[in-house]
Design a protein around this motif. Structure first.
Motif, mmCIF file in Angstrom:
data_model
loop_
_atom_site.group_PDB
_atom_site.id
_atom_site.type_symbol
_atom_site.label_atom_id
_atom_site.label_comp_id
_atom_site.label_asym_id
_atom_site.label_seq_id
_atom_site.Cartn_x
_atom_site.Cartn_y
_atom_site.Cartn_z
ATOM 1 N N ALA A 106 -0.093 13.563 11.530
ATOM 2 C CA ALA A 106 -0.477 14.234 10.167
ATOM 3 C C ALA A 106 -0.016 13.797 8.496
ATOM 4 N N PHE A 107 1.587 14.203 8.639
ATOM 5 C CA PHE A 107 2.291 14.017 7.858
ATOM 6 C C PHE A 107 2.919 12.775 7.589
ATOM 7 N N LEU A 108 2.936 12.058 8.471
ATOM 8 C CA LEU A 108 3.053 10.268 7.777
ATOM 9 C C LEU A 108 1.841 9.761 7.308
ATOM 10 N N SER A 109 0.394 10.337 7.488
ATOM 11 C CA SER A 109 -0.146 9.663 6.835
ATOM 12 C C SER A 109 -0.144 10.124 5.766
ATOM 13 N N LEU A 110 -0.238 11.077 4.851
ATOM 14 C CA LEU A 110 0.616 11.664 3.540
ATOM 15 C C LEU A 110 1.595 10.913 3.191
ATOM 16 N N HIS A 111 2.145 10.502 3.367
ATOM 17 C CA HIS A 111 3.484 10.347 3.506
ATOM 18 C C HIS A 111 3.269 8.911 2.910
ATOM 19 N N PHE A 112 2.185 8.015 3.878
ATOM 20 C CA PHE A 112 1.970 6.750 3.214
ATOM 21 C C PHE A 112 1.106 6.832 2.067
ATOM 22 N N ALA A 115 3.653 7.447 -1.323
ATOM 23 C CA ALA A 115 4.924 6.476 -1.585
ATOM 24 C C ALA A 115 4.850 4.789 -0.944
ATOM 25 N N SER A 116 3.051 4.563 -0.795
ATOM 26 C CA SER A 116 3.036 3.910 -0.725
ATOM 27 C C SER A 116 1.618 3.212 -1.053
ATOM 28 N N ALA A 117 0.386 3.371 -0.467
ATOM 29 C CA ALA A 117 -1.243 3.551 -1.073
ATOM 30 C C ALA A 117 -1.039 3.158 -2.438
ATOM 31 N N MET A 118 -0.828 4.673 -3.021
ATOM 32 C CA MET A 118 -1.238 5.147 -3.647
ATOM 33 C C MET A 118 -0.534 4.533 -5.471
ATOM 34 N N PRO A 119 0.666 4.298 -5.214
ATOM 35 C CA PRO A 119 1.305 2.906 -6.340
ATOM 36 C C PRO A 119 1.295 1.643 -6.311
ATOM 37 N N ALA A 120 0.526 0.754 -5.185
ATOM 38 C CA ALA A 120 -0.606 -0.308 -5.196
ATOM 39 C C ALA A 120 -1.740 -0.215 -5.611
ATOM 40 N N LEU A 121 -2.298 1.302 -5.583
ATOM 41 C CA LEU A 121 -3.459 0.700 -6.073
ATOM 42 C C LEU A 121 -3.416 1.871 -7.482
ATOM 43 N N ALA A 127 1.432 8.151 -8.566
ATOM 44 C CA ALA A 127 1.924 7.906 -6.917
ATOM 45 C C ALA A 127 3.304 9.835 -7.459
ATOM 46 N N ASP A 128 4.032 9.337 -8.271
ATOM 47 C CA ASP A 128 4.887 10.432 -8.360
ATOM 48 C C ASP A 128 3.916 11.742 -8.199
ATOM 49 N N ASN A 129 2.815 11.497 -9.562
ATOM 50 C CA ASN A 129 2.661 13.235 -9.346
ATOM 51 C C ASN A 129 1.850 13.246 -7.723
ATOM 52 N N GLY A 130 1.557 12.516 -7.238
ATOM 53 C CA GLY A 130 0.916 12.336 -6.138
ATOM 54 C C GLY A 130 1.991 13.526 -5.076
ATOM 55 N N ILE A 131 3.293 12.284 -5.159
ATOM 56 C CA ILE A 131 4.363 13.010 -4.567
ATOM 57 C C ILE A 131 4.463 14.998 -4.597
ATOM 58 N N VAL A 132 4.398 14.988 -5.590
ATOM 59 C CA VAL A 132 5.112 15.458 -6.215
ATOM 60 C C VAL A 132 4.020 16.795 -5.464
ATOM 61 N N LEU A 133 2.558 16.570 -5.679
ATOM 62 C CA LEU A 133 1.781 18.128 -5.148
ATOM 63 C C LEU A 133 1.912 17.909 -3.130
ATOM 64 N N GLY A 276 2.806 -1.627 -2.117
ATOM 65 C CA GLY A 276 3.484 -0.885 -3.199
ATOM 66 C C GLY A 276 4.644 -0.232 -3.103
ATOM 67 N N LEU A 277 5.747 -1.812 -2.001
ATOM 68 C CA LEU A 277 6.829 -1.616 -2.446
ATOM 69 C C LEU A 277 6.654 -2.241 -3.502
ATOM 70 N N ARG A 278 6.704 -3.812 -3.878
ATOM 71 C CA ARG A 278 6.508 -4.780 -4.950
ATOM 72 C C ARG A 278 6.504 -3.433 -6.184
ATOM 73 N N ILE A 279 5.231 -2.705 -6.324
ATOM 74 C CA ILE A 279 5.175 -1.860 -7.436
ATOM 75 C C ILE A 279 6.512 -0.783 -7.825
ATOM 76 N N VAL A 280 7.173 -0.240 -6.389
ATOM 77 C CA VAL A 280 8.054 0.743 -6.233
ATOM 78 C C VAL A 280 9.083 0.053 -7.165
ATOM 79 N N SER A 281 9.842 -1.415 -6.299
ATOM 80 C CA SER A 281 10.874 -2.212 -6.662
ATOM 81 C C SER A 281 10.823 -2.435 -7.985
ATOM 82 N N LYS A 282 10.214 -2.650 -8.547
ATOM 83 C CA LYS A 282 10.428 -2.682 -9.939
ATOM 84 C C LYS A 282 9.805 -1.788 -11.560
ATOM 85 N N GLY A 283 10.236 -0.310 -10.966
ATOM 86 C CA GLY A 283 10.024 0.502 -10.966
ATOM 87 C C GLY A 283 11.516 1.519 -11.692
#
Length: 309
Positions: A106-112, A115-121, A127-133, A276-283
Motif C-alpha cells: 500500500a505504501f509502495l504504490s503511493l510512493h511509486f 516519485a516515479s509516475a507523476m514526474p514521468a506524466l 510530483a513534489d506537490n504530490g509527495i507533500v500531500l 520518471g527517473l530521467r525527468i528527476v535526473s534533469k531537475g
C-alpha cells in the motif's frame, strides 16, 4: 468299453522327493537332497513398516522440482497447514510474511505514484506537490512506524527465518543446500538497496535537520548531479528488482499461473519508472542554500560507506 482314467490324487502337503516323480522310461541321475516343497504363506507384516524419514540417501536432487515450484507448494502447505506435517509456528510466521507484504505494498504504490509516475506524466514540480500531500498520509506518528518500517521489517525477518529453516531442512534431506527461488533471490538483493535508500532519504535528513520537510525530488536530483553513474545504477537496479519481486510475489499470493499479463504489466511499470527517473535526473536546478544542505547530507552518506574524504 474302455475304462475311465483313474482320478489323480492331490499332491501331498509334505515334501516329496523328485526321484519319485520321474516318468517311466526316463533315466536321470539321482539328485540328492533336492525336494519339492509346498509353498507356505508369506508374512506380509514385514512389508508394512512405516516409511523412513527422508535422508541423504532416500531422495536425490534429481527428484526435486525447481526452486520456484517447491516454494509454491511449501507456501500452500503453510497457508492451510496439516498439523502432522507443518508446525504451527511456521504457519503463523508465513502469515506474518504474507500479510506484511500487503501493508507495505500500500505504501509502495503511493510512493511509486508520486516519485516515479507523476514526474514521468506531469513533471517534477507536480510530483513534489504530490509527495507533500502523500506525507500527510504516512509520515505521521505510529502510521509510518507500522505501515512502512514495521511491515518492511516483519517481511524481511519472517522471510529470513523461513529461509533458514528451509536451508536446514534441505541440508538434512538432500545433503546440500538447494537453489533459491528467483522471488527470494530478488528480495535479498533488494534488502541492502532499500536500506540504503531509507538511510539517505529519511535517516540522514532527520540527523542533519531534525525533520525531512526540505526533502523532495530535488534532493534525488542532487544525487544525480553529484554522481550520475552511481545514481543511475542504484535506482535502476532498485526499480527493476522491485518490479520483479512485487509483481511475481503478488502473482504467487493470488495463485496466478499464467504470467503473460504479469510480464506485460511489469515491463510497463518499469518503463514508466525509468522515464520518471530521467525527468528527476534533469531537475538539479535549485537555490544555492538548498543545494549546500543537500551536499552536506550526501557527504554524510558517502562517509558512512567509506567514499568520503
Amino acid at each position: 468299453m474302455p475304462s475311465s482314467p483313474e482320478p489323480r490324487s492331490p499332491p501331498s502337503r509334505h515334501a516329496t522327493p523328485l526321484s519319485h516323480q520321474r516318468p517311466p522310461g526316463l533315466s536321470l541321475p539321482p539328485v540328492e537332497g533336492l525336494t519339492v516343497l509346498t509353498p507356505s504363506p508369506i508374512d506380509e507384516s514385514a512389508f508394512l513398516l512405516p516409511d523412513p524419514t527422508p535422508n541423504k540417501s532416500s531422495r536425490s536432487i534429481s527428484e526435486k522440482r525447481n526452486a520456484d515450484e517447491d516454494d509454491k507448494q511449501e507456501e500452500e502447505e503453510y497457508d492451510s497447514p496439516n498439523p502432522e506435517t507443518v508446525a504451527l509456528w511456521r504457519h503463523y510466521l508465513f502469515k506474518v510474511h504474507k500479510y506484511s507484504s500487503y501493508s507495505f505494498t500500500a505504501f509502495l504504490s503511493l510512493h511509486f505514484a508520486t516519485a516515479s509516475a507523476m514526474p514521468a506524466l506531469l513533471g517534477i514540480d507536480a510530483a513534489d506537490n504530490g509527495i507533500v500531500l502523500a506525507r500527510v498520509l504516512y509520515q505521521v506518528p505510529i502510521v509510518e512506524e507500522t505501515l512502512v518500517f514495521g511491515s518492511l521489517a516483519a517481511h524481511l525477518i519472517s522471510g529470513a527465518v523461513l529461509r533458514i529453516h528451509k536451508v536446514r531442512r534441505d541440508k538434512r534431506w538432500y545433503s546440500r543446500r538447494l537453489k533459491m527461488s528467483r522471488i527470494s533471490f530478488t528480495g535479498y538483493l533488494l534488502a541492502p538497496l532499500v536500506t540504503a535508500h531509507i538511510v539517505v532519504a529519511r535517516v540522514i535528513p532527520l540527523i542533519k535537520e531534525g525533520e525531512s520537510s526540505i526533502i523532495s525530488l530535488r534532493y534525488i536530483s542532487r544525487g544525480f548531479v553529484r554522481s550520475r553513474l552511481t545514481s543511475w545504477s542504484l535506482y535502476t537496479a532498485m526499480l527493476g528488482l522491485t518490479v520483479y519481486h512485487v509483481g511475481y510475489g503478488w502473482s504467487r499470493w493470488l495463485r496466478i499461473r499464467k504470467y503473460t499479463r504479469v510480464r506485460i504489466a511489469g515491463v510497463a511499470v518499469f518503463a514508466l519508472g525509468i522515464w520518471g527517473l530521467r525527468i528527476v535526473s534533469k531537475g538539479g536546478n535549485m537555490a544555492e542554500w538548498l543545494g549546500k544542505k543537500y551536499d552536506m547530507m550526501y557527504e554524510m552518506a558517502e562517509a558512512l560507506v567509506g567514499l568520503g574524504n
